[in-house]
Design a protein around this motif. Structure first.
Motif, PDB file in Angstrom:
ATOM      1  N   ARG A  70       0.836  -1.209   0.000  1.00  0.00           N
ATOM      2  CA  ARG A  70       0.000   0.000   0.000  1.00  0.00           C
ATOM      3  C   ARG A  70       0.868   1.255   0.000  1.00  0.00           C
ATOM      4  N   ALA A  71       1.952   1.204   0.760  1.00  0.00           N
ATOM      5  CA  ALA A  71       2.865   2.347   0.793  1.00  0.00           C
ATOM      6  C   ALA A  71       3.527   2.548  -0.563  1.00  0.00           C
ATOM      7  N   TYR A  72       3.940   1.443  -1.218  1.00  0.00           N
ATOM      8  CA  TYR A  72       4.518   1.558  -2.562  1.00  0.00           C
ATOM      9  C   TYR A  72       3.557   2.279  -3.496  1.00  0.00           C
ATOM     10  N   GLN A  73       2.301   1.855  -3.461  1.00  0.00           N
ATOM     11  CA  GLN A  73       1.310   2.432  -4.373  1.00  0.00           C
ATOM     12  C   GLN A  73       1.110   3.916  -4.114  1.00  0.00           C
ATOM     13  N   LEU A  74       1.025   4.299  -2.860  1.00  0.00           N
ATOM     14  CA  LEU A  74       0.834   5.710  -2.534  1.00  0.00           C
ATOM     15  C   LEU A  74       2.055   6.542  -2.915  1.00  0.00           C
ATOM     16  N   LEU A  75       3.256   6.001  -2.685  1.00  0.00           N
ATOM     17  CA  LEU A  75       4.473   6.741  -3.012  1.00  0.00           C
ATOM     18  C   LEU A  75       4.572   7.030  -4.501  1.00  0.00           C
ATOM     19  N   ARG A  76       3.999   6.186  -5.334  1.00  0.00           N
ATOM     20  CA  ARG A  76       4.107   6.367  -6.777  1.00  0.00           C
ATOM     21  C   ARG A  76       3.248   7.514  -7.307  1.00  0.00           C
ATOM     22  N   VAL A  77       2.439   8.116  -6.445  1.00  0.00           N
ATOM     23  CA  VAL A  77       1.668   9.283  -6.887  1.00  0.00           C
ATOM     24  C   VAL A  77       2.121  10.556  -6.172  1.00  0.00           C
ATOM     25  N   VAL A  78       3.200  10.464  -5.389  1.00  0.00           N
ATOM     26  CA  VAL A  78       3.697  11.632  -4.653  1.00  0.00           C
ATOM     27  C   VAL A  78       4.725  12.366  -5.514  1.00  0.00           C
ATOM     28  N   PRO A  79       4.616  13.688  -5.657  1.00  0.00           N
ATOM     29  CA  PRO A  79       5.627  14.445  -6.405  1.00  0.00           C
ATOM     30  C   PRO A  79       6.941  14.479  -5.649  1.00  0.00           C
ATOM     31  N   PHE A  80       8.001  14.867  -6.356  1.00  0.00           N
ATOM     32  CA  PHE A  80       9.331  14.915  -5.735  1.00  0.00           C
ATOM     33  C   PHE A  80       9.340  15.761  -4.464  1.00  0.00           C
ATOM     34  N   GLU A  81       8.664  16.896  -4.500  1.00  0.00           N
ATOM     35  CA  GLU A  81       8.664  17.781  -3.332  1.00  0.00           C
ATOM     36  C   GLU A  81       8.092  17.057  -2.109  1.00  0.00           C
ATOM     37  N   GLY A  82       7.101  16.205  -2.344  1.00  0.00           N
ATOM     38  CA  GLY A  82       6.523  15.446  -1.236  1.00  0.00           C
ATOM     39  C   GLY A  82       7.499  14.443  -0.665  1.00  0.00           C
ATOM     40  N   LEU A  83       8.293  13.807  -1.542  1.00  0.00           N
ATOM     41  CA  LEU A  83       9.310  12.867  -1.060  1.00  0.00           C
ATOM     42  C   LEU A  83      10.335  13.586  -0.188  1.00  0.00           C
ATOM     43  N   ASP A  84      10.741  14.762  -0.637  1.00  0.00           N
ATOM     44  CA  ASP A  84      11.740  15.521   0.111  1.00  0.00           C
ATOM     45  C   ASP A  84      11.183  15.967   1.456  1.00  0.00           C
ATOM     46  N   THR A  85       9.926  16.345   1.472  1.00  0.00           N
ATOM     47  CA  THR A  85       9.297  16.775   2.723  1.00  0.00           C
ATOM     48  C   THR A  85       9.224  15.626   3.721  1.00  0.00           C
ATOM     49  N   MET A  86       8.826  14.454   3.255  1.00  0.00           N
ATOM     50  CA  MET A  86       8.726  13.297   4.159  1.00  0.00           C
ATOM     51  C   MET A  86      10.096  12.879   4.669  1.00  0.00           C
ATOM     52  N   TRP A  87      11.134  12.992   3.807  1.00  0.00           N
ATOM     53  CA  TRP A  87      12.479  12.649   4.261  1.00  0.00           C
ATOM     54  C   TRP A  87      12.896  13.533   5.439  1.00  0.00           C
ATOM     55  N   LYS A  88      12.621  14.806   5.338  1.00  0.00           N
ATOM     56  CA  LYS A  88      12.981  15.714   6.426  1.00  0.00           C
ATOM     57  C   LYS A  88      12.228  15.364   7.703  1.00  0.00           C
ATOM     58  N   GLN A  89      11.032  14.839   7.545  1.00  0.00           N
ATOM     59  CA  GLN A  89      10.238  14.456   8.711  1.00  0.00           C
ATOM     60  C   GLN A  89      10.752  13.162   9.342  1.00  0.00           C
ATOM     61  N   PHE A  90      11.226  12.223   8.504  1.00  0.00           N
ATOM     62  CA  PHE A  90      11.623  10.904   8.993  1.00  0.00           C
ATOM     63  C   PHE A  90      13.105  10.794   9.349  1.00  0.00           C
ATOM     64  N   ALA A  91      13.947  11.668   8.811  1.00  0.00           N
ATOM     65  CA  ALA A  91      15.396  11.486   8.901  1.00  0.00           C
ATOM     66  C   ALA A  91      15.907  11.408  10.328  1.00  0.00           C
ATOM     67  N   GLY A  92      15.246  12.058  11.266  1.00  0.00           N
ATOM     68  CA  GLY A  92      15.735  12.082  12.634  1.00  0.00           C
ATOM     69  C   GLY A  92      15.387  10.865  13.454  1.00  0.00           C
ATOM     70  N   ASN A  93      14.512   9.998  12.960  1.00  0.00           N
ATOM     71  CA  ASN A  93      14.108   8.794  13.686  1.00  0.00           C
ATOM     72  C   ASN A  93      14.667   7.579  12.944  1.00  0.00           C
ATOM     73  N   ALA A  94      15.522   6.796  13.612  1.00  0.00           N
ATOM     74  CA  ALA A  94      16.229   5.701  12.932  1.00  0.00           C
ATOM     75  C   ALA A  94      15.277   4.698  12.304  1.00  0.00           C
ATOM     76  N   GLU A  95      14.201   4.336  13.020  1.00  0.00           N
ATOM     77  CA  GLU A  95      13.259   3.347  12.481  1.00  0.00           C
ATOM     78  C   GLU A  95      12.483   3.919  11.303  1.00  0.00           C
ATOM     79  N   HIS A  96      11.954   5.121  11.459  1.00  0.00           N
ATOM     80  CA  HIS A  96      11.176   5.737  10.383  1.00  0.00           C
ATOM     81  C   HIS A  96      12.069   5.997   9.168  1.00  0.00           C
ATOM     82  N   ARG A  97      13.284   6.425   9.407  1.00  0.00           N
ATOM     83  CA  ARG A  97      14.231   6.704   8.323  1.00  0.00           C
ATOM     84  C   ARG A  97      14.501   5.436   7.516  1.00  0.00           C
ATOM     85  N   ARG A  98      14.753   4.318   8.233  1.00  0.00           N
ATOM     86  CA  ARG A  98      15.041   3.065   7.540  1.00  0.00           C
ATOM     87  C   ARG A  98      13.847   2.605   6.705  1.00  0.00           C
TER      88      ARG A  98
END
Length: 1246
Positions: free
Chosen positions: A326-354
């Motif tokens: 389900r996550a794969y499918q949702l990610l395939r409709v997210v624009p690049f800016e959305g990917l970058d935004t989520m990375w900034k949100q997840f990068a500080g948490n080791a589990e979420h980042r992985r």
């Protein structure tokens, strides 16, 4: 599996076959598609689309089409018991898009360019194409039978026409299209670039077959003709196995009536959509195995990532692994800016980042490349994160020209070269991307591979071995024919300006041709032949190029030339390899090796026969190629290939590789391949070991150790060994083990090391308590095949294989006394630790066959889930100096599922308006009347039902646990010629650890191993001397002149397990259930008594506890062993004797005899069960059988030397004997001398 499509087109107005200006035609359209097996009582899924269609002219050759009164109905269930159900919301959504008029050109019975209202989805345009397909008709009134190559919905195909007249003087025009052989077929492959097409399998039987039959009934009129009825029947058959006679699926279209309408339609802005050929929707987010609302995806992705991280924090949560898809499918409709935004949100948490990095790689287009480019330039990824993410992202990318250009940028980003493994991954993955690009774009532009060519030439100019090897490996992945000229510069004997290069550079250059062999076979043959025929070329390269030559499927003349050359070959390494490769390939049954048994079968078989007298007896001391495969009439199978390449008389080979293949659905899937090049080790040992006698004694061990100690003298630039791995034929990893690494490890683990050793830091972490957790989710493969249908809906066959892996370890240790001076203190300290953790994975497999659009899905779906789980919790104590080890496990309180697999086949229906109401009906209902008779193809048949549910358990009431294996299957099939049907149905297999009511309460399970010194200590020297003596005596027996079997002259075993010295155990193992005053369990002790001319080894296993008297007593004396067990070792007994002989004029022999006096009844039953399979297994292993009986409670085996490198084997059972002669061995038979006595040419099977 079958799917049939029924379309009905009903004319309400209009009089002529051709569409005339100033005329308006009105039709009723009904399209029906159904997927299932077409057998009663089995669930199916389908959909019915009905509407009204108006067609009127805008000009002489331009017409408008408008759709109204749309109804959409779904079917999911058992025919006769379920009915179509209306999907009102989805019908309204479709109607809104089809309400505006479409425009198309029409002349001479053929549809031209199509235009659609702005914003109309491609799926709606394709449905309109399906309607217009009924007007795509070529009529020739002067011929009754004719063939026309014309465009249609399925592409450029041949249409076969037949025209006849019925009793009502109406023309019946039948049009048949064989979709399988279209020149420009409307099909699309995704994810199959590295899966080689299996042409031989396709010749024997197609996995996908389809034909379309249109029938128009035309009433002649003065103006031309009126269509009074039109039908379309599409037959579709899919099976992953061989289609033998097969059955086809059906589509039907019925024309009902026609009326004139004069109302004019107006159109708004229009967009060109091409001709009538079906156009595929490029929507990677449209996964066929699930449907969810894709609006506002970012918050839902964030929720999924957090949920996945939480649910899998300690072990894999098998129930939530589908969230990954389900996550794969949702990610395939997210624009690049959305990917970058989520990375900034997840990068500080080791589990979420992985988890986010695991998931984002499946975006598979330019967005993921931009995301990784930003990460690489910012340097905010660790090296391990970088190469793991990049290797998957590159290899899962869509094949698009613009992505090649974007990927080139990673070759110049400084971060790419910051770590060796990252740099290797970037270069190798780019080569793989080029290969996939060239698989879909022909001719493949040289610009795609140019960066790798430049890298190779630059490495050559700088004489950089590492750069040359890396570039050549990447060129090997790319497989681009334009790289041949560059590769030649690295090869001996064929380069225009030869340069002395290291062996592994030349080897990499040869391997760089392996994938080009399929794309430019003639050039590779010429290069390969030139290399192989020159005997001054290193043997390793000649053997490698020989394999590549045969991958090009050489003609008969070339095979004959190679055979002639081999007859004069002086290098036995090359000769042995070539002969074994030819022999293995010629015997292969796999489809890609059928070349050897069809076109060139005579030549290859003759080559083997010609070469056999000279090279057929070469042992495994020489280079070998071994192929083992299995391939059956269902066109599926596996193959394993092992190559050992040696150079001259060196002890170690120059290279060893092993790889596997899987044959399925007309494709050859290349599985993992592993290889090793022990260059430094090979040089270290050379052709022999000084002082090595071959008796495997202490002297030999010391000689080997002395050679190993010289490893530091090797040059620093030469690796001790190189390992590499390929997946799907693409090299993705290689690493060198260099001298510096070994030196660092040696220094770190040295007993004298302390402050400078990283081991000290590890010890400190363990004393504080160490926790580690790692999860890895990845999509192993996503393969999709699309084909058009007459309805304008895409038929899709897809396979998804996804895995979630996890490992968790918690450890806390204590050392007493603590380490204060050096690491050697660990050897005498008492070490204790407590640990718990988990290692496991869950693998999900989906196979889908049906219709898949962004609006609805229906078809047949195979869903399989296979979790593997190994949890642990125990405490340990050890003292290395005293050789004492103790483990304590908690008792089993709840069932633990170790391995399971659950699979079923479903009829599925989903639509985007109500995704939560998706239906998945098991194709095989749980209950049915087994006596129901069924009429099938005009005959009354009964279903073959098979519903086994066995459960087997092995339980221990002492320890309070057991292991159970259970299974449950549901099968129903009607005709044996459809092998796929045997696999359809519910399947559940599982292996569990379960709690059992113990005889006494169990607090913990205690395991203790004590190998400390006893009264008669055993040390390494004694063991080596014993092994040496046993080996030497066996060889001496081969040379003895004794006229009788040595088994008759063996010293008698003492009947009592007590020696005069009453020795202490030299090795003791105890397994106890702790909880009562006296523990219950088992105690095993090994006794060793060296005596003159004899070595005694005694093993006693005793049951401990109150009133326990079960024991197992084993006594072994050189060549004889006696086993007794039961109450005080008196209930049952068994003995075995082994002996050797070598009389004058006879051949060396090894004989063994197993005799049983009394054994438990369960062993008798098991033996009888096994005995039934022995003749069949023996036949598969090429053994012969004869009725030569043995003692009814005895079996014996003999191995007799047939030659210096082959043996004869005979096994005599109580009622028969099986035997096989001249079996090749991987070693030379010691003391073998050929015998000339005629009496010895016949081998006695005794």
């Amino acid at each position: 599996m079958r799917g049939w499509i029924l379309c009905c087109l009903v004319a309400l107005a209009g009089r002529y076959l051709s569409l005339e200006p100033k005329k308006t035609y009105e039709y009723k359209y009904v399209g029906l598609v159904n997927f299932g097996r077409g057998l009663p009582h089995l669930a199916e899924s389908g959909v019915r689309l009905t509407c009204k269609v108006k067609i009127f002219s805008a000009s002489a050759q331009t017409f408008m089409l408008q759709v109204s009164d749309v109804a959409f109905e779904e079917f999911n269930g058992v025919p006769g018991k379920s009915a179509f159900v209306g999907a009102l919301k989805l019908a309204a959504r479709i109607s809104a898009q089809l309400a505006k008029p479409f425009m198309f050109e029409y002349a001479g019975g053929h549809v031209g360019n199509i235009q659609a209202p702005a914003g109309t989805s491609d799926t709606m345009v394709n449905i309109v194409r399906g309607i217009l397909g009924f007007f795509q008709l070529t009529v020739k009134t002067t011929q009754n039978l004719y063939t026309v190559e014309e465009l249609g919905l399925h592409g450029l195909c041949q249409s076969h026409y037949a025209v006849e007249e019925n009793a009502a003087k109406e023309m019946i025009i039948t049009q048949v299209v064989d979709i399988t052989v279209c020149k420009e077929k409307a099909v699309l492959y995704r994810g199959m670039a590295t899966a080689v097409p299996d042409e031989v399998a396709k010749e024997k039987g197609e996995s996908i077959m389809a034909t379309v039959k249109y029938v128009h009934t035309v009433k002649p009129t003065a103006a031309g003709g009126v269509i009074t009825k039109a039908t379309a029947l599409e037959h579709q058959h899919f099976t992953p196995f061989n289609v033998k006679g097969g059955s086809f699926f059906v589509q039907e279209l019925v024309f009902i009536s026609v009326t004139n309408t004069t109302a004019a339609l107006t159109s708004g802005a229009m967009e060109p959509k091409g001709n009538i050929v079906y156009k595929f929707v490029n929507d990677q987010a449209n996964l066929p195995i699930m449907m969810q609302n894709l609006d506002n995806p970012i918050p839902r992705i964030v929720e999924l990532v957090k949920r996945l991280a939480a649910n899998n924090i300690y072990q894999v949560d098998s129930e939530s692994t589908e969230d990954v898809m389900r996550a794969y499918q949702l990610l395939r409709v997210v624009p690049f800016e959305g990917l970058d935004t989520m990375w900034k949100q997840f990068a500080g948490n080791a589990e979420h980042r992985r988890w986010f990095l695991n998931l984002v790689v499946e975006v598979n287009d330019a967005r993921v490349l931009r995301f990784l480019e930003v990460r690489f330039k910012a340097g905010d990824l660790g090296s391990i994160e970088a190469w793991q993410t990049l290797v998957l992202a590159f290899n899962h990318l869509q094949v698009q020209p613009e992505l090649i250009e974007m990927a080139k940028g990673f070759l110049t980003i400084p971060f790419s070269k910051s770590d060796q493994f990252v740099w290797h991954t970037v270069v190798l993955s780019y080569g793989s991307l080029v290969y996939k690009h060239c698989a879909y774009y022909t001719p493949c532009p040289v610009t795609a591979v140019q960066p790798l060519l430049d890298m190779a030439l630059d490495g050559l100019a700088r004489a950089s071995e590492a750069d040359m090897v890396l570039a050549l490996k990447a060129l090997g992945n790319a497989g681009h024919p334009a790289s041949i000229k560059t590769i030649l510069r690295f090869l001996p004997a064929v380069a225009a300006n030869p340069v002395a290069l290291p062996a592994r550079v030349q080897s990499a250059a040869v391997q760089a041709l392996r994938l080009i062999a399929a794309r430019d076979p003639h050039t590779v043959q010429e290069i390969g032949l030139s290399l192989f025929l020159q005997r001054d070329v290193p043997a390793e390269l000649r053997m490698q190029i020989l394999v590549i030559i045969f991958q090009t499927k050489p003609p008969m003349g070339l095979v004959s030339l190679l055979t002639s050359h081999l007859m004069e070959e002086t290098d036995l390494q090359v000769a042995s390899f070539a002969y074994s490769y030819l022999k293995s390939s010629a015997r292969s049954t796999a489809s890609d090796n059928s070349y050897f048994v069809s076109e060139a079968s005579t030549t290859c078989n003759m080559a083997v026969k010609i070469l056999a007298p000279k090279f057929g007896r070469l042992s495994f001391r020489f280079s070998k190629a071994i192929t083992m495969d299995w391939f059956n009439e269902f066109l599926m199978g596996t193959a394993t290939e092992f190559l050992m390449l040696k150079d001259k008389a060196d002890i170690f080979p120059a290279e060893m590789t092993m790889k596997g293949k899987y044959y399925f659905i007309g494709r050859i899937l290349q599985l993992l391949e592993f290889g090793i090049r022990p260059e430094g080790i090979k040089e270290l040992f050379g052709t022999g070991i000084p002082g090595f006698t071959g008796d495997l004694g202490l002297t030999d061990l010391q000689a080997v150790l002395k050679v190993i100690q010289g490893w530091e003298k090797l040059p620093s630039d030469k690796p001790l060994m190189t390992v590499f791995s390929r997946a799907s034929g693409q090299e993705w990893f290689f690493a060198d083990l260099k001298k510096e690494v070994v030196q660092s490890l040696n220094k770190a683990f040295s007993p004298t090391a302390f402050k400078d050793s990283p081991i000290l830091g590890i010890i400190d972490d363990l004393k504080k308590g160490y926790s580690s957790h790692m999860t890895k989710a990845f999509l192993i493969f996503e393969t999709r095949y699309f084909q058009a249908s007459t309805l304008g809906l895409p038929i899709e066959i897809s396979k998804y294989y996804e895995s979630v892996n996890a490992i968790t370890a918690n450890v806390k240790a204590a050392v007493s006394p603590p380490v204060t001076d050096h690491l050697g203190q660990l050897l005498t300290a008492d070490i204790s630790l407590e640990t718990d953790g988990f290692i496991g994975s869950t693998k999900d497999l989906w196979m889908f066959h049906g219709i898949n659009t962004e609006l609805f899905q229906f078809g047949t779906e195979l869903k399989t889930k296979a979790p593997t789980s190994i949890p642990w919790k125990f405490s340990a104590k050890m003292n290395i100096a005293e050789k004492k080890f103790e483990l304590d496990f908690p008792p089993c309180r709840a069932p633990v599922e170790l391995v399971s697999i659950k699979s079923d086949v479903y009829a599925v229906s989903r639509n985007i308006e109500t995704p939560a109401l998706a239906k998945m009906t098991p194709m095989m209902p749980n209950a049915r009347d087994s006596n129901d008779e069924i009429v099938l193809n005009g005959s009354v048949v009964f279903p073959n039902l098979w519903t086994p549910a066995p459960k087997m358990c092995a339980e221990s009431t002492v320890f309070g646990l057991g292991m159970c294996m259970e299974s449950k299957l549901q099968r129903a099939y009607f005709q044996e010629e459809y092998p796929l049907y045997y696999f359809l149905g519910y399947t559940h297999l599982a292996i569990n650890i379960v709690p059992v009511q113990p005889i006494k309460p169990v607090e913990k399970i205690h395991l203790e191993v004590n190998a400390g010194p006893g009264r008669h200590p055993i040390n390494a020297r004694q063991l080596l001397e014993t092994l040496r003596r046993l080996s030497k005596e066996a060889l001496d027996h081969l040379g003895s002149d004794s006229g009788s079997s040595s088994t008759e002259d063996l010293p008698q075993t003492p009947r009592d397990i007590v020696t005069e010295a009453s020795p202490e155990a030299v090795f003791n193992v105890r397994a106890l259930a702790m909880g009562g005053i006296k523990p219950e369990g088992f105690d095993a002790s090994l006794y060793y008594t060296p005596r003159a001319q004899l070595e005694d080894v005694q093993l006693i296993v005793s049951q401990t506890g109150e009133a326990a008297n079960w024991k197992l007593c084993t006594n072994a004396v050189v060549e004889k062993a006696h086993v007794r067990w039961g109450a005080e070792c008196q209930s049952y007994s068994m003995s075995m004797q082994v002996g050797t002989s070598h009389q004058r004029g006879t051949r060396p022999a090894l004989k063994a005899t197993l005799h049983w006096a009394k054994v438990p009844e369960y062993m008798v039953t098991m033996g009888k069960s096994i005995d039934r399979y022995i003749p069949g297994v023996a036949l598969l292993l090429a053994f012969k059988e004869e009725h030569l009986s043995n003692h009814k409670q005895e079996m014996s085996a003999s191995v007799v030397a047939a030659s210096a490198d082959s043996i004869n084997v005979s096994v005599r059972f109580p009622k028969y004997t099986v035997y096989r002669q001249a079996i090749s061995t991987p070693f030379a038979v010691a003391n073998f001398q050929g015998t000339e006595a005629t009496g010895n040419t016949t081998q006695n099977h005794a």
